[in-house]
Design a protein around this motif. Structure first.
Motif, PDB file in Angstrom:
ATOM      1  N   PRO A  60       0.841  -1.005  -0.100  1.00 38.84           N
ATOM      2  CA  PRO A  60      -0.043  -0.110   0.087  1.00 38.84           C
ATOM      3  C   PRO A  60       0.866   1.051   0.139  1.00 38.84           C
ATOM      4  CG  PRO A  60       0.146  -0.843   2.290  1.00 38.84           C
ATOM      5  CD  PRO A  60       0.755  -1.737   1.365  1.00 38.84           C
ATOM      6  N   TRP A  61       1.769   1.237  -0.972  1.00 33.64           N
ATOM      7  CA  TRP A  61       2.683   2.419  -0.970  1.00 33.64           C
ATOM      8  C   TRP A  61       3.275   2.119  -2.673  1.00 33.64           C
ATOM      9  CZ3 TRP A  61       6.515  -1.144  -1.922  1.00 33.64           C
ATOM     10  CH2 TRP A  61       6.635  -2.196  -0.896  1.00 33.64           C
ATOM     11  N   TYR A  62       3.397   3.383  -2.870  1.00 36.40           N
ATOM     12  CA  TYR A  62       4.004   3.477  -4.284  1.00 36.40           C
ATOM     13  C   TYR A  62       5.563   2.907  -4.775  1.00 36.40           C
ATOM     14  CZ  TYR A  62       6.398   7.855  -3.398  1.00 36.40           C
ATOM     15  OH  TYR A  62       7.098   9.023  -2.931  1.00 36.40           O
ATOM     16  N   ALA A  63       5.740   2.316  -5.840  1.00 35.23           N
ATOM     17  CA  ALA A  63       7.110   2.079  -6.061  1.00 35.23           C
ATOM     18  C   ALA A  63       7.352   2.395  -7.332  1.00 35.23           C
ATOM     19  CB  ALA A  63       7.299   0.457  -6.053  1.00 35.23           C
ATOM     20  N   ALA A  64       8.554   3.238  -7.623  1.00 37.14           N
ATOM     21  CA  ALA A  64       8.927   3.960  -8.900  1.00 37.14           C
ATOM     22  C   ALA A  64       8.930   3.084 -10.099  1.00 37.14           C
ATOM     23  CB  ALA A  64      10.161   4.646  -8.493  1.00 37.14           C
ATOM     24  N   TRP A  65       9.271   1.957 -10.203  1.00 33.21           N
ATOM     25  CA  TRP A  65       9.466   1.015 -11.395  1.00 33.21           C
ATOM     26  C   TRP A  65       7.927   0.361 -11.606  1.00 33.21           C
ATOM     27  CZ3 TRP A  65      11.609  -3.794 -13.357  1.00 33.21           C
ATOM     28  CH2 TRP A  65      11.592  -4.798 -12.455  1.00 33.21           C
ATOM     29  N   ASP A  66       7.178  -0.034 -10.496  1.00 30.28           N
ATOM     30  CA  ASP A  66       6.116  -0.540 -10.553  1.00 30.28           C
ATOM     31  C   ASP A  66       5.254   0.456 -11.229  1.00 30.28           C
ATOM     32  OD1 ASP A  66       7.509  -1.736  -8.112  1.00 30.28           O
ATOM     33  OD2 ASP A  66       5.589  -3.033  -8.178  1.00 30.28           O
ATOM     34  N   GLY A  75      18.584  14.000  -7.581  1.00 34.39           N
ATOM     35  CA  GLY A  75      18.138  13.627  -8.903  1.00 34.39           C
ATOM     36  C   GLY A  75      17.365  12.413  -8.614  1.00 34.39           C
ATOM     37  N   GLN A  76      17.760  11.548  -7.790  1.00 41.44           N
ATOM     38  CA  GLN A  76      16.956  10.187  -7.669  1.00 41.44           C
ATOM     39  C   GLN A  76      15.572  10.045  -7.513  1.00 41.44           C
ATOM     40  OE1 GLN A  76      18.750   8.000  -4.193  1.00 41.44           O
ATOM     41  NE2 GLN A  76      17.873   6.002  -4.969  1.00 41.44           N
ATOM     42  N   LEU A  77      14.943   9.228  -8.134  1.00 33.87           N
ATOM     43  CA  LEU A  77      13.361   8.875  -7.929  1.00 33.87           C
ATOM     44  C   LEU A  77      13.238   8.321  -6.609  1.00 33.87           C
ATOM     45  CD1 LEU A  77      12.177   8.151 -11.591  1.00 33.87           C
ATOM     46  CD2 LEU A  77      12.138  10.346 -10.334  1.00 33.87           C
ATOM     47  N   PRO A  78      12.357   8.414  -5.693  1.00 34.53           N
ATOM     48  CA  PRO A  78      12.093   7.408  -4.638  1.00 34.53           C
ATOM     49  C   PRO A  78      11.570   6.339  -4.907  1.00 34.53           C
ATOM     50  CG  PRO A  78      10.361   9.207  -5.059  1.00 34.53           C
ATOM     51  CD  PRO A  78      11.194   9.421  -6.166  1.00 34.53           C
ATOM     52  N   ALA A  79      12.300   5.331  -4.415  1.00 33.09           N
ATOM     53  CA  ALA A  79      11.934   3.766  -4.603  1.00 33.09           C
ATOM     54  C   ALA A  79      10.579   3.433  -4.147  1.00 33.09           C
ATOM     55  CB  ALA A  79      12.940   2.741  -4.388  1.00 33.09           C
TER      56      ALA A  79
END
Length: 877
Positions: free
Chosen positions: A418-424, A457-461
């Motif tokens: 129940p939390w976002y994941a960047a590549w998903d 510049g990193q996207l949150p995982a």
């Protein structure tokens, strides 16, 4: 044009807020990082399922079949009690990561059946046993089992064996943007009449108990309805058909059960007050009928084989006859939903395929969730509570204090993840773009905003560790969504969206180059890259004594990223020539990476093993030197993803790009040889950029399409079946490590053990492989043929192979010649019971030999890609 399309247009143009209310309630807020205020970061233990009914959450809410507004100020969901359970059923039950023998696991039976982008009609099904729910049995039996045993599921308890259960259909329909109808239809599937308590529940998210803002909204009884008073919401009433008893308490933590977690409060009627009243008859509801949580209490006696219905309506105050048009609104919305999907599914001839795709879309839309998390505030703690332990300042996510999220986001799975994941999320956006292009584009933009993307510049995982590294697929998804929307609208394309994401991804690409290329050789070390336990060891953990890993997949992902960025820049250059320079820059980046992977600079970094004709990771150690980690896994197939084909027409309009590219190729002849095909127009006057020449493409596909290695009846496995009889071993740092083919649940507990890349089939990687084969075919045409399957003596074009792989993946969900769906496994009830067989689950991954669904059972997120594959199959069902 359908009525739903009309509503979407009105929403997009801000003429009507049709998206304001939706299925934005989580299915699990307990056990999340956001709610964890412990010293040691043990989120699963800080707030448990047992504590959840009595604890007022800090950052969000959860519920059963629930909805909320887009800021989750007000929530509406379903409560149930069969008269035998020890607790009121208000949320889905499941095991924590430490309780499950294969990690966290929801232990309920439920389905998402229907939904549309504006959520003007939604339907889900929850199957509720009439016997006491076996909470303790599920916990103890799974605790007894080890990693070699299968998970013990609810159906394994035989609680449904005599059909003594209720099918609870939860349906919503909107009469207007803020006029919501809820209908709960209860079917008794058992042989005898049974009683069920049904409680539509309305409550405010607790925003007042933390010492920040003490404003307390109010719910009150008013002429048989529940009146809503909130400074930021319209004047609403929950109208309840047939005058049920109205119960009130407050969404505040019960200090009698959880004394260490409750702030000072003036209330005596706590969050669990309705539960205590219904289940135990305790005097825990407010006789004054006022509070911040309320329920309409219906007691239904449902005959054997019969059904009963509960109707409530959350609508603007002042409705004289709120149920006069109730049935007509539902009838109309159902009809409009059918029309919407009939318009979308014209390419699907099979009713079964249409059913599978529609449920996949329903899962995508039900999995939207309000996600709220301010890391700096979370680390600091709240004024109404003691300061958090000092250890928290050095623990999880301390480097992400800028992150402040409060948006509707597509979740991988609203219970297990129940939390976002960047590549998903990047994969989610493709099927979402089929449904709601506006929302899909907004999701991609959202993760690049300053309050998401790190300043470096990193996207949150994902919230368990925002600093973990996911594969860089955001540019790929952006380009794909752009092209899908261009086709969808038959328009030149949304270049504002494209340029917005592109400029933000320039920062992210630079982060990768600066942080993940240890020696400046264009060989990247991305970490585990979301592939969890695919390797011999945890690839995201630092290695001792100067040892480091050269990753074939990390390097290939970056080559793919460079090509994606180049292609976006070329598109933007059509209207702004300045982008030609950036396109050239990414072209050069790609060539340098390609050169590194093929040892063009004699730096001893080639990742292609000549003997095996396969790509491997390479381990560099001061003690043992350089050695390949000879695991035949998806790591070695990912180089196929770095491929781009450009039409001559595109290049003719790019004189600066062509001039710079030609200069580069003439002055870097070694690198130019990598793209020798560039100057040889292919099928249809096209030009190819790829990490692989034709020979290596064929050699990789010889393994990928070998049924003794990667090719399963249901798609491409994540690890070659070769390793079933020939495990891969490594002795390193005093440890003996092994990888063997595991087609089902993992024996390794890396990354918590609820995810396995050592054999099962994963939809996202299969999807990328299919797309890559299509692009290669776009250049090579039908004359480039590969043996399929390997050893069969039959040769097919790459497009035919891509179509065949799509068909294999579709077989996971579609009924076979015996009427069975492989993904539902061997249980006859799932496969043949008329009250089960038409409902589809979308699992996290699938058994590499049988196709049975495994892992999270409702991960429609990236498994929802099947909706797009079904539509793209040549036979279309």
């Amino acid at each position: 044009m359908t009525a739903e399309r009309d509503r979407l247009q009105d929403a997009n143009a801000d003429r009507a807020a049709w998206r304001k209310w939706g299925p934005y309630l989580s299915e699990r807020q307990w056990g999340t990082v956001r709610e964890d205020y412990s010293a040691n970061g043990q989120a699963w233990d800080y707030i448990t399922h047992d504590m959840a009914r009595s604890y007022a959450y800090r950052w969000g809410e959860d519920g059963l079949g629930g909805i909320s507004d887009e800021q989750q100020l007000l929530c509406l969901a379903v409560g149930l009690w069969n008269g035998k359970d020890p607790i009121l059923k208000e949320r889905l039950f499941g095991l924590s990561a430490s309780e499950g023998n294969h990690g966290e696991d929801v232990k309920e039976v439920y389905y998402y059946l229907d939904n549309v982008p504006t959520h003007s009609y939604m339907q889900m099904l929850y199957k509720y046993p009439q016997h006491a729910f076996p909470y303790n049995w599920l916990v103890h039996e799974n605790d007894r089992r080890n990693r070699h045993d299968p998970e013990f599921e609810l159906l394994d308890t035989a609680i449904f064996h005599d059909n003594r259960y209720f099918d609870v259909f939860v349906e919503y329909a909107k009469a207007g943007p803020e006029d919501l109808l809820l209908q709960i239809t209860v079917h008794n599937r058992g042989p005898e009449g049974a009683e069920l308590h049904v409680l539509p529940q309305l409550w405010f998210r607790n925003t007042w108990a933390w010492g920040k803002d003490n404003y307390r909204p109010e719910l009150t009884a008013h002429a048989g309805a529940i009146a809503v008073r909130h400074r930021d919401l319209a004047d609403l009433h929950l109208y309840c058909d047939h005058a049920p008893a109205l119960l009130f308490c407050d969404n505040d933590t019960n200090p009698n059960r959880l004394p260490n977690l409750a702030p000072p409060t003036e209330t005596r009627f706590y969050k669990d007050g309705i539960h205590e009243y219904v289940v135990h008859g305790a005097p825990t509801v407010n006789p004054a009928q006022v509070g911040t949580k309320a329920a309409a209490h219906y007691t239904l006696s449902v005959a054997a084989g019969g059904s009963q219905t509960v109707r409530v309506r959350l609508a603007p105050a002042g409705q004289p006859t709120p149920f006069a048009d109730f049935d007509e609104v539902f009838k109309q919305r159902r009809h409009e939903t059918d029309a919407y999907y009939a318009h979308m599914q014209t390419e699907l001839s099979s009713p079964d395929a249409r059913n599978v795709q529609r449920q996949a879309f329903a899962g995508m839309l039900w999995s939207k969730q309000y996600y709220n998390y301010d890391v700096a505030e979370w680390l600091q703690g709240d004024p109404a509570f003691p300061a958090p332990p000092a250890q928290r300042q050095h623990g999880r996510n301390r480097e992400w204090k800028h992150l402040n999220n409060g948006d509707i986001i597509s979740m991988p799975d609203k219970w297990e993840y129940p939390w976002y994941a960047a590549w998903d999320l990047a994969f989610h956006c493709l099927p979402l773009a089929q449904l709601d292009p506006w929302f899909a584009k907004r999701q991609l933009v959202l993760l690049t905003r300053d309050w998401y993307m790190h300043p470096n510049g990193q996207l949150p995982a994902y919230e368990w560790n925002f600093s973990d590294v996911n594969p860089p697929v955001h540019a790929w998804a952006t380009w794909r969504v752009y092209k899908m929307c261009q086709k969808h609208h038959n328009s030149p394309g949304d270049t504002e969206f494209l340029s917005t994401v592109f400029h933000r991804l320039l920062l992210n690409f630079t982060w990768w180059v600066n942080r993940k290329d240890r020696h400046g050789h264009n060989i990247f070390e991305g970490g585990f890259l979301g592939l969890d336990n695919i390797g011999l060891f945890d690839r995201s953990a630092p290695l001792p004594d100067g040892t480091y890993l050269e990753q074939a997949d990390g390097t290939s992902w970056m080559a793919m990223y460079a090509l994606n960025m180049m292609r976006i820049a070329l598109e933007l250059a059509k209207t702004n020539p300045v982008y030609q320079d950036l396109a050239s820059k990414f072209f050069e980046h790609f060539l340098y990476i390609a050169g590194a992977m093929t040892n063009m600079d004699a730096e001893d970094v080639d990742l292609w093993d000549v003997e095996d004709e396969f790509y491997y990771d390479a381990l560099h150690s001061p003690k043992t030197g350089r050695q390949f980690l000879k695991t035949r896994s998806l790591v070695g197939l990912i180089p196929l993803f770095a491929v781009e084909v450009l039409d001559e027409e595109v290049l003719q309009g790019m004189p600066e790009f062509m001039a710079r590219m030609n200069w580069f190729l003439e002055n870097r002849p070694q690198l130019a040889s990598l793209v020798s095909r560039w100057r040889e127009p292919g099928h249809g006057d096209t030009h190819l950029l790829s990490l692989l020449r034709g020979h290596r493409v064929k050699r990789l596909l010889a393994r990928a399409l070998d049924e003794g290695e990667f090719l399963s009846e249901y798609g491409i496995r994540s690890l070659s079946r070769y390793h079933q009889a020939h495990p891969c071993y490594l002795s390193y740092d005093g440890l003996d490590m092994k990888v063997k083919y595991e087609p089902g649940e993992a024996e390794s507990d890396l990354f918590g053990g609820n995810s396995n890349w050592r054999g099962p089939i994963w939809l996202p990687i299969n999807f990328l492989l299919i797309e890559s084969l299509q692009r290669f075919h776009h250049y090579y045409g039908d004359d480039f043929r590969v043996e399929y399957p390997t050893g069969s003596g039959q040769y097919s074009s790459l497009l035919e192979i891509a179509d065949a792989l799509s068909t294999r993946l579709a077989k996971l969900f579609l009924r076979d010649e015996d009427g069975l769906r492989p993904s539902l496994g061997p249980d006859k009830r799932w496969q043949t019971d008329p009250h089960f067989r038409n409902y589809v689950l979308f699992h996290e991954y699938f058994h590499g030999d049988t196709g049975q669904g495994l892992g999270a059972s409702h991960q429609t997120g990236w498994t929802g890609l099947i909706a797009k594959l079904l539509a793209a199959r040549p036979s279309a069902g």
